[in-house]
Design a protein around this motif. Structure first.
Motif, PDB file in Angstrom:
ATOM      1  N   SER A 127       0.831  -1.207   0.000  1.00 29.92           N
ATOM      2  CA  SER A 127       0.000   0.000   0.000  1.00 29.92           C
ATOM      3  C   SER A 127       0.864   1.255   0.000  1.00 29.92           C
ATOM      4  O   SER A 127       0.465   2.299  -0.535  1.00 29.92           O
ATOM      5  CB  SER A 127      -0.930   0.004   1.224  1.00 29.92           C
ATOM      6  N   LYS A 128       2.069   1.163   0.588  1.00 32.78           N
ATOM      7  CA  LYS A 128       2.947   2.332   0.630  1.00 32.78           C
ATOM      8  C   LYS A 128       3.407   2.722  -0.771  1.00 32.78           C
ATOM      9  O   LYS A 128       3.489   3.906  -1.104  1.00 32.78           O
ATOM     10  CB  LYS A 128       4.157   2.057   1.523  1.00 32.78           C
ATOM     11  N   LEU A 129       3.725   1.734  -1.620  1.00 29.54           N
ATOM     12  CA  LEU A 129       4.129   2.051  -2.988  1.00 29.54           C
ATOM     13  C   LEU A 129       2.957   2.630  -3.766  1.00 29.54           C
ATOM     14  O   LEU A 129       3.110   3.607  -4.502  1.00 29.54           O
ATOM     15  CB  LEU A 129       4.662   0.804  -3.686  1.00 29.54           C
ATOM     16  N   ARG A 130       1.791   2.047  -3.603  1.00 30.28           N
ATOM     17  CA  ARG A 130       0.607   2.555  -4.312  1.00 30.28           C
ATOM     18  C   ARG A 130       0.266   3.972  -3.889  1.00 30.28           C
ATOM     19  O   ARG A 130      -0.310   4.740  -4.673  1.00 30.28           O
ATOM     20  CB  ARG A 130      -0.588   1.629  -4.068  1.00 30.28           C
ATOM     21  N   ALA A 131       0.612   4.333  -2.663  1.00 26.92           N
ATOM     22  CA  ALA A 131       0.264   5.660  -2.148  1.00 26.92           C
ATOM     23  C   ALA A 131       1.214   6.752  -2.637  1.00 26.92           C
ATOM     24  O   ALA A 131       0.918   7.945  -2.475  1.00 26.92           O
ATOM     25  CB  ALA A 131       0.246   5.637  -0.621  1.00 26.92           C
ATOM     26  N   LEU A 132       2.355   6.383  -3.239  1.00 28.41           N
ATOM     27  CA  LEU A 132       3.309   7.389  -3.688  1.00 28.41           C
ATOM     28  C   LEU A 132       2.744   8.181  -4.861  1.00 28.41           C
ATOM     29  O   LEU A 132       2.209   7.627  -5.820  1.00 28.41           O
ATOM     30  CB  LEU A 132       4.624   6.731  -4.129  1.00 28.41           C
ATOM     31  N   GLY A 133       2.871   9.496  -4.804  1.00 31.44           N
ATOM     32  CA  GLY A 133       2.500  10.341  -5.928  1.00 31.44           C
ATOM     33  C   GLY A 133       3.572  10.308  -6.996  1.00 31.44           C
ATOM     34  O   GLY A 133       4.645   9.712  -6.809  1.00 31.44           O
ATOM     35  N   GLU A 134       3.323  10.974  -8.106  1.00 32.94           N
ATOM     36  CA  GLU A 134       4.267  10.938  -9.219  1.00 32.94           C
ATOM     37  C   GLU A 134       5.643  11.470  -8.825  1.00 32.94           C
ATOM     38  O   GLU A 134       6.672  10.898  -9.201  1.00 32.94           O
ATOM     39  CB  GLU A 134       3.724  11.741 -10.399  1.00 32.94           C
ATOM     40  N   ALA A 135       5.675  12.567  -8.062  1.00 36.38           N
ATOM     41  CA  ALA A 135       6.964  13.144  -7.675  1.00 36.38           C
ATOM     42  C   ALA A 135       7.770  12.157  -6.829  1.00 36.38           C
ATOM     43  O   ALA A 135       8.975  11.991  -7.025  1.00 36.38           O
ATOM     44  CB  ALA A 135       6.753  14.444  -6.914  1.00 36.38           C
ATOM     45  N   SER A 136       7.113  11.470  -5.891  1.00 33.00           N
ATOM     46  CA  SER A 136       7.808  10.497  -5.043  1.00 33.00           C
ATOM     47  C   SER A 136       8.224   9.262  -5.837  1.00 33.00           C
ATOM     48  O   SER A 136       9.269   8.668  -5.576  1.00 33.00           O
ATOM     49  CB  SER A 136       6.915  10.089  -3.868  1.00 33.00           C
ATOM     50  N   GLN A 137       7.409   8.859  -6.808  1.00 29.60           N
ATOM     51  CA  GLN A 137       7.784   7.748  -7.688  1.00 29.60           C
ATOM     52  C   GLN A 137       9.079   8.077  -8.433  1.00 29.60           C
ATOM     53  O   GLN A 137       9.987   7.251  -8.541  1.00 29.60           O
ATOM     54  CB  GLN A 137       6.666   7.460  -8.684  1.00 29.60           C
ATOM     55  N   ASN A 138       9.145   9.296  -8.937  1.00 33.82           N
ATOM     56  CA  ASN A 138      10.348   9.712  -9.658  1.00 33.82           C
ATOM     57  C   ASN A 138      11.561   9.749  -8.743  1.00 33.82           C
ATOM     58  O   ASN A 138      12.674   9.356  -9.139  1.00 33.82           O
ATOM     59  CB  ASN A 138      10.127  11.082 -10.296  1.00 33.82           C
ATOM     60  N   LEU A 139      11.369  10.215  -7.497  1.00 26.18           N
ATOM     61  CA  LEU A 139      12.476  10.235  -6.539  1.00 26.18           C
ATOM     62  C   LEU A 139      12.938   8.822  -6.213  1.00 26.18           C
ATOM     63  O   LEU A 139      14.138   8.573  -6.036  1.00 26.18           O
ATOM     64  CB  LEU A 139      12.054  10.958  -5.255  1.00 26.18           C
ATOM     65  N   LEU A 140      12.006   7.885  -6.140  1.00 24.89           N
ATOM     66  CA  LEU A 140      12.358   6.491  -5.882  1.00 24.89           C
ATOM     67  C   LEU A 140      13.243   5.952  -7.001  1.00 24.89           C
ATOM     68  O   LEU A 140      14.294   5.354  -6.738  1.00 24.89           O
ATOM     69  CB  LEU A 140      11.087   5.659  -5.752  1.00 24.89           C
ATOM     70  N   VAL A 141      12.846   6.173  -8.241  1.00 22.54           N
ATOM     71  CA  VAL A 141      13.648   5.695  -9.372  1.00 22.54           C
ATOM     72  C   VAL A 141      15.011   6.378  -9.377  1.00 22.54           C
ATOM     73  O   VAL A 141      16.051   5.740  -9.597  1.00 22.54           O
ATOM     74  CB  VAL A 141      12.906   5.938 -10.700  1.00 22.54           C
ATOM     75  N   GLN A 142      15.034   7.692  -9.098  1.00 24.93           N
ATOM     76  CA  GLN A 142      16.305   8.409  -9.043  1.00 24.93           C
ATOM     77  C   GLN A 142      17.229   7.786  -7.999  1.00 24.93           C
ATOM     78  O   GLN A 142      18.420   7.549  -8.259  1.00 24.93           O
ATOM     79  CB  GLN A 142      16.071   9.879  -8.708  1.00 24.93           C
ATOM     80  N   SER A 143      16.713   7.496  -6.810  1.00 24.02           N
ATOM     81  CA  SER A 143      17.531   6.940  -5.734  1.00 24.02           C
ATOM     82  C   SER A 143      18.068   5.563  -6.100  1.00 24.02           C
ATOM     83  O   SER A 143      19.240   5.256  -5.846  1.00 24.02           O
ATOM     84  CB  SER A 143      16.720   6.854  -4.435  1.00 24.02           C
ATOM     85  N   VAL A 144      17.225   4.718  -6.689  1.00 21.70           N
ATOM     86  CA  VAL A 144      17.667   3.365  -7.042  1.00 21.70           C
ATOM     87  C   VAL A 144      18.723   3.419  -8.139  1.00 21.70           C
ATOM     88  O   VAL A 144      19.745   2.722  -8.075  1.00 21.70           O
ATOM     89  CB  VAL A 144      16.464   2.500  -7.466  1.00 21.70           C
TER      90      VAL A 144
END
Length: 356
Positions: A180-197
């Protein structure tokens, strides 16, 4: 990294350094536990936080993330390693601390720890955990120029952590996708996740600031000395839209940053690979065959599997990530990067092959 967090870290009074000798081996022999240190005299200790003066589990060194070719790009200033800012600084104990309510168990902080003291704790709903029970293999010293220099030298000389077990089991990526935590991420946080990985995998990555009227793309990347180009991140189903944006930005990057088109490689990171009926794979093949442009395709899950196995994305790995209508799978490329078969079913969640 936010200024208040930086100030907390900067006010520390002590750091940890190894006593007379460094571990000759740092290894992880079981998923869900801190690493183990083995010393030349064969004494063995469980890894503990040494309170790094420059904590690579919290922020990125500027040298690791800047892309000189795109120095004029209007980018989002975000140097925090954690995409949800779950890891912060405990000023009382002077070690990192992790907020379980924010942690999404991506493992980026664990991959940044040079001593293996951060791990994904499966017993705590896969929350990243900092091991902090000081042992006799290292000592706590006051912060000073000589002591911080000593610690930095020791860290640079530490052996690379060996994995008998990954930081997280392959099946954890399924739990991660369904969380549920991944589904709750907005677009900006999704992009930050990919950037970090991507950054944790040694791919320099920057995200563009919203409002850049000259470019619609999500960011840019550089891999090694020979690969760079526009980055697009798509967690939805608009695969053709992502492809159009990358094509547009190859033209923009060529004109704006004076990079020859032949030296630009587009990169698209999906949550799940596009389904065959969406037309993406045929268009990718047409772009490659007709325009001679290289567009690389990967998924967040494939990147996480590589990260959890202490792999990295080299230019050779990235060049191989060119699936198309003839073979839209990326399983072999990821298995080559981590050195073993991946324990995921064919087509599972579209991570390594397009779903049905």
């Amino acid at each position: 990294m936010s200024r208040p967090l930086f100030e907390l870290i900067d006010k520390r009074s002590q750091i940890g350094v190894f006593r007379k000798t460094l571990p000759e081996r740092i290894f992880n022999d079981s998923t869900g536990n801190a690493a183990t240190w083995t010393f030349p005299n064969q004494s063995v200790f469980s890894a503990d936080c040494i309170s790094c003066y420059v904590p690579r589990c919290i922020s990125w060194p500027q040298a690791d993330i800047s892309i000189p070719k795109f120095s004029d790009m209007s980018v989002r200033a975000y140097n925090h390693i954690c995409p949800t800012e779950a890891i912060s600084w405990d000023s009382n104990h002077e070690i990192p601390q992790i907020d379980a309510t924010k942690c999404i168990s991506c493992g980026v902080c664990a991959s940044g720890c040079p001593v293996g003291a951060i791990f994904i704790d499966e017993d705590r709903d896969a929350i990243a955990t900092v091991a902090a029970s000081p042992n006799s293999s290292f000592e706590t010293l006051p912060v000073s120029d000589s002591n911080t220099t000593l610690q930095a030298q020791q860290i640079s000389e530490l052996p690379r952590m060996q994995l008998d077990s990954p930081l997280a089991d392959d099946r954890h990526v399924v739990e991660f996708y369904n969380s549920s935590k991944l589904r709750a991420l907005g677009e900006a946080s999704q992009n930050l996740l990919v950037q970090s990985v991507l950054r944790a995998l040694h791919v320099k990555t920057v995200l563009t600031r919203h409002g850049d009227v000259y470019s619609r793309n999500d960011g840019a990347y550089a891999c090694g000395e020979s690969m760079l180009g526009p980055l697009e991140i798509e967690f939805g189903s608009d695969s053709l839209g992502a492809l159009r944006t990358v094509l547009d930005d190859i033209a923009v990057f060529h004109r704006r940053y004076d990079v020859p088109v032949a030296e630009l490689d587009g990169l698209i990171v999906f949550k799940s690979l596009p389904r065959n009926r969406q037309g993406y794979w045929q268009v990718i093949k047409d772009v490659q065959d007709v325009l001679n442009l290289r567009i690389h395709t990967v998924t967040l899950g494939a990147l996480l599997l590589t990260l959890w196995n202490k792999g990295h994305i080299s230019p050779e790995t990235l060049r191989a990530l060119t699936p198309s209508v003839d073979d839209p799978s990326i399983r072999l490329q990821i298995e080559s990067a981590i050195g073993r078969p991946v324990n995921l079913r064919m087509q599972e969640l579209g991570i390594l092959e397009p779903g049905k």
